[in-house]
Design a protein around this motif. Structure first.
Motif, PDB file in Angstrom:
ATOM      1  N   ALA A 165       0.808  -1.141   0.028  1.00 32.09           N
ATOM      2  CA  ALA A 165      -0.100  -0.144   0.007  1.00 32.09           C
ATOM      3  C   ALA A 165       0.936   1.309   0.085  1.00 32.09           C
ATOM      4  O   ALA A 165       0.522   2.170  -0.633  1.00 32.09           O
ATOM      5  N   LEU A 166       2.009   1.290   0.729  1.00 30.39           N
ATOM      6  CA  LEU A 166       2.872   2.320   0.572  1.00 30.39           C
ATOM      7  C   LEU A 166       3.523   2.697  -0.591  1.00 30.39           C
ATOM      8  O   LEU A 166       3.599   3.983  -0.947  1.00 30.39           O
ATOM      9  N   LEU A 167       4.015   1.527  -1.229  1.00 33.79           N
ATOM     10  CA  LEU A 167       4.719   1.719  -2.503  1.00 33.79           C
ATOM     11  C   LEU A 167       3.703   2.261  -3.692  1.00 33.79           C
ATOM     12  O   LEU A 167       4.054   3.172  -4.507  1.00 33.79           O
ATOM     13  N   ASN A 168       2.305   1.823  -3.606  1.00 31.74           N
ATOM     14  CA  ASN A 168       1.425   2.243  -4.646  1.00 31.74           C
ATOM     15  C   ASN A 168       1.135   3.757  -4.178  1.00 31.74           C
ATOM     16  O   ASN A 168       0.855   4.526  -5.226  1.00 31.74           O
ATOM     17  N   LEU A 169       1.477   4.203  -2.929  1.00 31.35           N
ATOM     18  CA  LEU A 169       1.131   5.878  -2.721  1.00 31.35           C
ATOM     19  C   LEU A 169       2.204   6.484  -3.343  1.00 31.35           C
ATOM     20  O   LEU A 169       2.224   7.720  -3.697  1.00 31.35           O
ATOM     21  N   MET A 170       3.483   6.124  -3.125  1.00 33.78           N
ATOM     22  CA  MET A 170       4.577   6.741  -3.504  1.00 33.78           C
ATOM     23  C   MET A 170       5.019   6.621  -4.992  1.00 33.78           C
ATOM     24  O   MET A 170       5.574   7.646  -5.503  1.00 33.78           O
ATOM     25  N   SER A 171       4.847   5.703  -5.803  1.00 34.07           N
ATOM     26  CA  SER A 171       5.045   5.615  -7.022  1.00 34.07           C
ATOM     27  C   SER A 171       3.887   5.873  -7.889  1.00 34.07           C
ATOM     28  O   SER A 171       2.573   5.404  -7.760  1.00 34.07           O
ATOM     29  N   TYR A 177       1.132  -6.872  -5.554  1.00 30.38           N
ATOM     30  CA  TYR A 177       1.241  -7.633  -4.386  1.00 30.38           C
ATOM     31  C   TYR A 177       2.473  -8.720  -4.652  1.00 30.38           C
ATOM     32  O   TYR A 177       3.285  -8.922  -3.667  1.00 30.38           O
ATOM     33  N   GLY A 178       2.505  -9.393  -5.654  1.00 27.80           N
ATOM     34  CA  GLY A 178       3.431 -10.513  -5.778  1.00 27.80           C
ATOM     35  C   GLY A 178       4.743 -10.033  -5.894  1.00 27.80           C
ATOM     36  O   GLY A 178       5.762 -10.690  -5.214  1.00 27.80           O
ATOM     37  N   CYS A 179       4.916  -8.914  -6.521  1.00 28.50           N
ATOM     38  CA  CYS A 179       6.392  -8.524  -6.641  1.00 28.50           C
ATOM     39  C   CYS A 179       6.884  -7.783  -5.354  1.00 28.50           C
ATOM     40  O   CYS A 179       7.915  -8.074  -5.196  1.00 28.50           O
ATOM     41  N   VAL A 180       5.996  -7.136  -4.604  1.00 30.52           N
ATOM     42  CA  VAL A 180       6.295  -6.947  -3.294  1.00 30.52           C
ATOM     43  C   VAL A 180       6.909  -8.006  -2.169  1.00 30.52           C
ATOM     44  O   VAL A 180       7.744  -7.937  -1.670  1.00 30.52           O
TER      45      VAL A 180
END
Length: 257
Positions: A165-171, A177-180
């Motif tokens: 959720a944090l990376l989707n807000l930052m990028s 989710y699989g990549c994370v």
């Protein structure tokens, strides 16, 4: 006596059948047998040529040989398009998404935090390495007398949800989710090394605290480097490293204490 004969004749069934009628029926049956008996050989003679295959019969388009002279089965199967398509199919491990070359490259990237990460490889959804490292971490904790398999998998799932959720807000590009989960699982390898050392040494002192902080920094630096390279997040590596450090700090607490 005459009365008795008249009474006897009246007791029997009276019919019109005579000996002449019997002879006529017998002659009719003989004529019937002679007529149809003479036609049976002719019918068999006429049916025999129909069973033979005419040499001028058109052959199927896929058959190149002659009748009663079959061609070689090897030539037929060598020209089959189905056999050629089987040769062009990828290997089974590649269809399952298991690429040992990529697994090795990701492992080397995690072990060397200063090595630049390949974004095309790191952006793949690969769970082979993460599952292997999670099982290795739980097994080494078990050898140290700590049954923590449930905590390992539970914290992994919850931590991946938070960082996703944090990376989707930052990028702006977004990440799956699989990549994370794949990146965080691969970067768990230094924590496995710490857990192996915890089997033979005690980390309850200053040495253990320093070692745990070093492993946390190692894991978080590798994960933030991979995320910034795969998501084109230049200049945001330290911002990504902070939540990753919190995530790996939970595993360090399990390992040390």
């Amino acid at each position: 006596m005459s009365n008795f004969l008249e009474q006897y004749d009246m007791d029997f069934y009276q019919s019109n059948y005579t000996i002449d009628n019997q002879e006529q029926n017998y002659n009719d049956s003989n004529a019937y047998r002679n007529y149809y008996g003479s036609r049976e050989p002719q019918a068999t003679e006429q049916s025999q040529p129909a069973a033979l295959v005419s040499p001028e019969m058109p052959l199927p388009s896929g058959y190149t040989g002659q009748f009663f002279q079959p061609t070689s089965s090897l030539d037929y199967y060598s020209q089959s398009p189905h056999i050629e398509s089987l040769d062009e199919e990828p290997p089974l491990l590649e269809e399952l998404g298991i690429n040992f070359d990529h697994i090795w490259q990701k492992t080397l990237t995690v072990l060397n935090p200063m090595k630049p990460a390949d974004g095309s490889i790191m952006n793949e959804t690969d769970f082979t390495g993460p599952i292997l490292f999670c099982v290795a971490l739980g097994a080494t904790l078990l050898l140290a007398g700590k049954v923590q398999f449930g905590y390992v998998y539970g914290m992994s799932a919850i931590g991946c949800l938070g960082i996703h959720a944090l990376l989707n807000l930052m990028s702006s590009a977004g990440v799956s989710y699989g990549c994370v989960a794949s990146v965080l699982g691969y970067c768990l390898l230094p924590m496995v090394i710490l857990s192996i050392c915890a089997i033979f040494f005690s980390f309850q002192g200053i040495f253990g605290t320093v070692s745990a902080l070093f492993i946390i920094a190692w894991c978080s630096l590798s994960a933030s480097k991979i995320f910034s390279s795969a998501l084109d997040m230049e200049g945001q590596q330290l911002l990504v490293a902070y939540p990753c450090a919190l995530f790996y700090g939970l595993f360090a607490l399990l390992t040390v204490f």
